[in-house]
Design a protein around this motif. Sequence first.
Motif, PDB file in Angstrom:
ATOM      1  N   GLN A 187       1.171  -1.253  -0.047  1.00  0.00           N
ATOM      2  CA  GLN A 187       0.043   0.001   0.018  1.00  0.00           C
ATOM      3  C   GLN A 187       0.683   1.273   0.179  1.00  0.00           C
ATOM      4  OE1 GLN A 187      -2.133  -0.270   3.501  1.00  0.00           O
ATOM      5  NE2 GLN A 187      -3.475  -2.320   2.726  1.00  0.00           N
ATOM      6  N   PRO A 188       0.631   2.292  -0.881  1.00  0.00           N
ATOM      7  CA  PRO A 188       1.436   3.492  -0.942  1.00  0.00           C
ATOM      8  C   PRO A 188       1.260   4.199   0.193  1.00  0.00           C
ATOM      9  CG  PRO A 188      -0.374   3.809  -2.375  1.00  0.00           C
ATOM     10  CD  PRO A 188      -0.420   2.099  -1.951  1.00  0.00           C
ATOM     11  N   LEU A 189       2.507   4.725   0.468  1.00  0.00           N
ATOM     12  CA  LEU A 189       2.326   5.849   1.857  1.00  0.00           C
ATOM     13  C   LEU A 189       2.818   7.171   1.170  1.00  0.00           C
ATOM     14  CD1 LEU A 189       3.766   3.805   4.552  1.00  0.00           C
ATOM     15  CD2 LEU A 189       1.625   4.721   4.279  1.00  0.00           C
ATOM     16  N   ALA A 190       2.782   8.360   1.961  1.00  0.00           N
ATOM     17  CA  ALA A 190       3.240   9.469   1.434  1.00  0.00           C
ATOM     18  C   ALA A 190       4.563   9.803   1.290  1.00  0.00           C
ATOM     19  CB  ALA A 190       2.690  10.549   2.527  1.00  0.00           C
ATOM     20  N   GLY A 191       5.234  10.389   0.338  1.00  0.00           N
ATOM     21  CA  GLY A 191       6.524  10.410   0.219  1.00  0.00           C
ATOM     22  C   GLY A 191       7.257  11.567   0.755  1.00  0.00           C
ATOM     23  N   ASP A 192       8.356  11.918   0.299  1.00  0.00           N
ATOM     24  CA  ASP A 192       9.098  13.180   1.287  1.00  0.00           C
ATOM     25  C   ASP A 192       9.523  13.825  -0.067  1.00  0.00           C
ATOM     26  OD1 ASP A 192      11.447  11.630   0.500  1.00  0.00           O
ATOM     27  OD2 ASP A 192      11.688  10.973   2.451  1.00  0.00           O
ATOM     28  N   ALA A 193      10.569  14.684   0.237  1.00  0.00           N
ATOM     29  CA  ALA A 193      11.113  15.836  -0.410  1.00  0.00           C
ATOM     30  C   ALA A 193      12.326  15.101  -1.327  1.00  0.00           C
ATOM     31  CB  ALA A 193      11.688  16.904   0.116  1.00  0.00           C
ATOM     32  N   SER A 194      12.509  13.866  -1.282  1.00  0.00           N
ATOM     33  CA  SER A 194      13.651  13.248  -1.855  1.00  0.00           C
ATOM     34  C   SER A 194      13.142  11.969  -3.120  1.00  0.00           C
ATOM     35  CB  SER A 194      14.426  12.337  -1.102  1.00  0.00           C
ATOM     36  OG  SER A 194      13.738  11.156  -0.571  1.00  0.00           O
ATOM     37  N   PHE A 195      13.859  11.400  -3.735  1.00  0.00           N
ATOM     38  CA  PHE A 195      13.404  10.369  -4.586  1.00  0.00           C
ATOM     39  C   PHE A 195      13.068   9.196  -3.955  1.00  0.00           C
ATOM     40  CE2 PHE A 195      16.254  13.172  -7.390  1.00  0.00           C
ATOM     41  CZ  PHE A 195      15.380  13.057  -8.714  1.00  0.00           C
ATOM     42  N   ARG A 196      13.137   9.101  -2.702  1.00  0.00           N
ATOM     43  CA  ARG A 196      12.735   7.884  -1.944  1.00  0.00           C
ATOM     44  C   ARG A 196      11.138   7.777  -2.003  1.00  0.00           C
ATOM     45  NH1 ARG A 196      16.313  10.129   1.306  1.00  0.00           N
ATOM     46  NH2 ARG A 196      14.922  11.095   2.608  1.00  0.00           N
TER      47      ARG A 196
END
Length: 322
Positions: free
Chosen positions: A22-31
């Motif tokens: 299940q997708p989660l919110a990402g951050d300010a990077s490519f991760r």
Amino acid sequence: MNPPPAARPFLTQAGWGDADIQPLAGDASFRRYFRVVAPGRQAILMDAPPPHEDPRPFLAVAKWLNARGFAAPDILAEELAHGLVLLQDFGDARMRETVDAAPESELRLYEAAVDLLVRLHQEKPMDLRPYDAREYQREAGLLTEWYCPAVGIEPDVEGYRAAWDAVLPLAEAVLPVTVLRDYHAENLMLIDGGETLGLLDFQDALAGHPAYDLVSLLQDARRDVPPALEAAMLDRYCRITGAGEDFVTAYHVLGAQRNAKIVGIFTRLWRRDGKPRYPALCPRVWRYLNRDLDHPALGSVRAWFDANIPVGMRGDPMAPRG
């Protein structure tokens, strides 16, 4: 937010072949991050794709923290060729949302976060690259590189560097500590029934001044930290550690440096990376920066800002200007 093709074979090899991703919110990077849910258990899948990302620093710092009794996610499996890591799931109780929903918890949780830093700074630092004046200058330069062009300013770049050269010696770490570098309410999780703070997003750790992570916490780019709370928590840290006026000066120097960097990064995320939600955070960061510039030790840096970026142009770089 589809998982990478290598995710399913990786999870199968790790014993999680029956899990839902299940997708989660990402951050300010490519991760990117996914929650992996199987019957009776769940974990977090980090997708840190090479060559843009390298999960090895995260793994090293996580293991170092856990070995010293701090709560970083346990590493359940790793596959470095594809940048995949399976992590312990700390759940969804972040400090940020907890404080916003229950303001009466704010003081207690910030005290706990400050006390965690006190404990971290009592440890001999991890063997890391130094967070030194050269790195501070590079980061501070993101403001003139990205924010100034975005708002139509041609800054005095040479004068900017000279202004920082005049104050950065005040933030030299006589006894370096492990600096996590992004220590704030959205990277602190409430685990063990809310009794423990879990740590996230520390892959960029360096060895530097103990005031830096305190600034990250108390001048939070993503939530308003009341000035009275900031002052009380700064005093708490100084009272427990015995730090004096030199530490407070370094705190404001690093506050100005970090906030200048963040303004530049948030503008870059919009202009280069197509992430337009970040510039709206800049007015808060400018408020912190303006407060730091009021410290007497920052006179040279404040003079540069007054000469190059009028107060009315310190805000959201996407905002229309007449």
